[in-house]
Design an enzyme around this catalytic site. Structure first.
Site, short mmCIF file in Angstrom:
data_model
loop_
_atom_site.label_atom_id
_atom_site.label_comp_id
_atom_site.label_asym_id
_atom_site.label_seq_id
_atom_site.Cartn_x
_atom_site.Cartn_y
_atom_site.Cartn_z
CG ASP A 1 -13.28 -7.52 2.50
OD1 ASP A 1 -13.05 -6.75 3.46
OD2 ASP A 1 -13.70 -7.12 1.40
CE LYS B 1 2.45 -17.99 -1.83
NZ LYS B 1 1.55 -19.14 -1.91
CE1 TYR C 1 -3.39 -2.80 0.83
CE2 TYR C 1 -4.62 -0.74 0.97
CZ TYR C 1 -4.61 -2.11 0.84
OH TYR C 1 -5.80 -2.79 0.73
CG ASP D 1 -7.88 -5.05 1.70
OD1 ASP D 1 -8.85 -4.57 2.33
OD2 ASP D 1 -7.81 -5.04 0.45
CG ASP E 1 -1.38 -20.37 -0.59
OD1 ASP E 1 -0.86 -20.28 0.55
OD2 ASP E 1 -0.86 -21.03 -1.51
C1 IPM Z 1 -10.38 -1.49 3.86
C2 IPM Z 1 -10.61 -0.97 2.46
C3 IPM Z 1 -9.49 0.00 2.13
C4 IPM Z 1 -8.20 -0.79 2.12
C5 IPM Z 1 -9.65 0.76 0.79
C6 IPM Z 1 -10.98 1.44 0.71
C7 IPM Z 1 -8.53 1.72 0.58
O1 IPM Z 1 -10.72 -2.01 1.56
O2 IPM Z 1 -10.35 -0.68 4.81
O3 IPM Z 1 -10.23 -2.69 4.01
O4 IPM Z 1 -7.84 -1.40 1.12
O5 IPM Z 1 -7.53 -0.77 3.14
MG MG Z 2 -10.73 -3.94 2.49
#
Ligand code: IPM
Ligand code: MG
Length: 355
Positions: A251, A191, A141, A247, A223
């Site tokens: 999710d 990884k 990032y 990230d 993975d």
């Molecule tokens: C998160 C989001 C952010 C990230 C984006 C919106 C920049 O996906 O907070 O997980 O990738 O960190």
């Molecule tokens: Mg995210």
């Protein structure tokens, strides 16, 4: 207790869910005799539209002077084709970097009333209670160099994945501290079979582990971890990983709980912490009173606990969410047959009533 909170609703459903969370905070303030002063600030698309930049200096200044930051979400199709430095997401990254928020705490805990809303079998998800500790200010990032250029007659895009020992050490320490207060199990995800950054990561995590002999440490490739999260999520308690892996995995972990609309997060490490739902601005349902406010309300509970040391107040919010869910109230994202479908405002009201 008197606290100043910088409030950044942002874009899309951000404004709706933040409004809900502030309502909850107001009730908490009244009941427990606290004063929360809100300072509204712009970031993301909302800031681009009024000031031309995603993260105005004024917002950063306010954030640094406050006791905590509450953020809704940033981004939307309107700004998607903006050049990199004028994308709403830059605001989020800028806030994280400028405030030094290297430790992102993302709990994925399944509410028992919601086991049927998960895409996975009840036996697999029942009782899942994971915290993903995501490194937030390093890796791909922020690594330099990054950009676009012409090479051999064609355009290339490039990013750099880079971690220093000190960056790994501090996030590892945060994760071990959290694991120590829970079931003393930590899984470091990397990884290391391919990436040098991961080899360094693993080496440093192993060093830090010596200070935490009471915590059982394991390592897993990213993975495999993404597979194990679906196959048998209950094997995990605390997961620590680098920025991009975190990230993605957070999710995935969120979805175990039925909806990403349930998941709160805290970003710590600097002098001021920031709290935000894990979900994004969801432009497809923005402005329709459809968004699930629970992630942001739970984020406010994390703020009370982590930044203000108000555990009783945080628990009151958590319990109210639990009560509302067990009474069968649902927003669209967690709706299942036989439940009562509510909008953002109505769901917020239910949580207020059950506080
Ligand atoms: C998160 C989001 C952010 C990230 C984006 C919106 C920049 O996906 O907070 O997980 O990738 O960190
Ligand atoms: Mg995210």
């Amino acid at each position: 207790m008197k606290k100043t909170i910088t409030v950044i609703p942002g874009d899309g459903i951000g404004t709706e869910v933040v409004a809900g969370a502030l309502q909850i905070l107001d009730v908490i303030a009244k009941r427990f005799d606290h004063t929360f002063e809100y300072k509204n600030a712009l970031a993301g698309g909302a800031a681009l539209d009024t000031t031309g930049i995603p993260l105005p200096e004024e917002t950063l200044k306010l954030a640094k002077l406050s006791d905590a930051v509450l953020l809704g979400a940033v981004g939307g199709p309107k700004w998607d084709s903006n050049p990199q430095h004028l994308k709403p997401e830059r605001a989020l990254l800028g806030l994280r970097k400028e405030l030094g928020l290297y430790a992102n705490i993302r709990p994925a805990k399944i509410y028992s009333a919601l086991v049927d809303a998960s895409a996975l079998k009840k036996e697999v998800v029942e009782g899942v209670d994971i915290i993903v500790v995501r490194e937030l200010t390093g890796g791909l990032y922020f690594g330099k160099p990054s950009g676009f250029e012409q090479r051999n007659g064609e355009e290339v895009g490039f990013n750099t994945m880079i971690y220093s020992e000190s960056e790994v050490r501090r996030i590892a320490e945060s994760a071990f501290e959290i694991a120590r207060k829970r079931s003393k199990k930590l899984c470091s995800v990397d990884k290391a079979n391919v990436l040098e950054t991961s080899q360094l990561w693993r080496k440093v995590v192993l060093e830090v582990a010596k200070k935490y002999p009471d915590v059982e440490l394991s390592h897993m490739y990213v993975d495999n971890c993404s597979m194990q999260l679906i196959r048998n999520p209950k094997q995990f308690d605390v997961i620590v990983t680098e920025n991009l892996f975190g990230d993605i995995l957070s999710d995935e972990a969120a979805m175990l709980t039925g909806s990403i609309g349930m998941l709160a997060s805290a970003s710590l490490g600097g002098t001021v912490a920031m709290y935000e739902p894990v979900h994004g601005s969801a432009p497809d349902i923005a402005g329709q009173n459809k968004a699930n406010p629970i992630a942001t309300i739970a984020s406010v509970a994390m703020m009370l606990k982590y930044s203000f040391n108000l555990s009783l107040e945080a628990d009151a919010i958590e319990n109210s969410i639990q009560r509302v869910l067990s009474k069968g109230f649902r927003t669209g994202d967690i709706y299942t047959e036989g439940m009562t479908l509510l909008g953002t405002k109505e769901m917020t009201k239910k949580i207020v009533e059950n506080l």
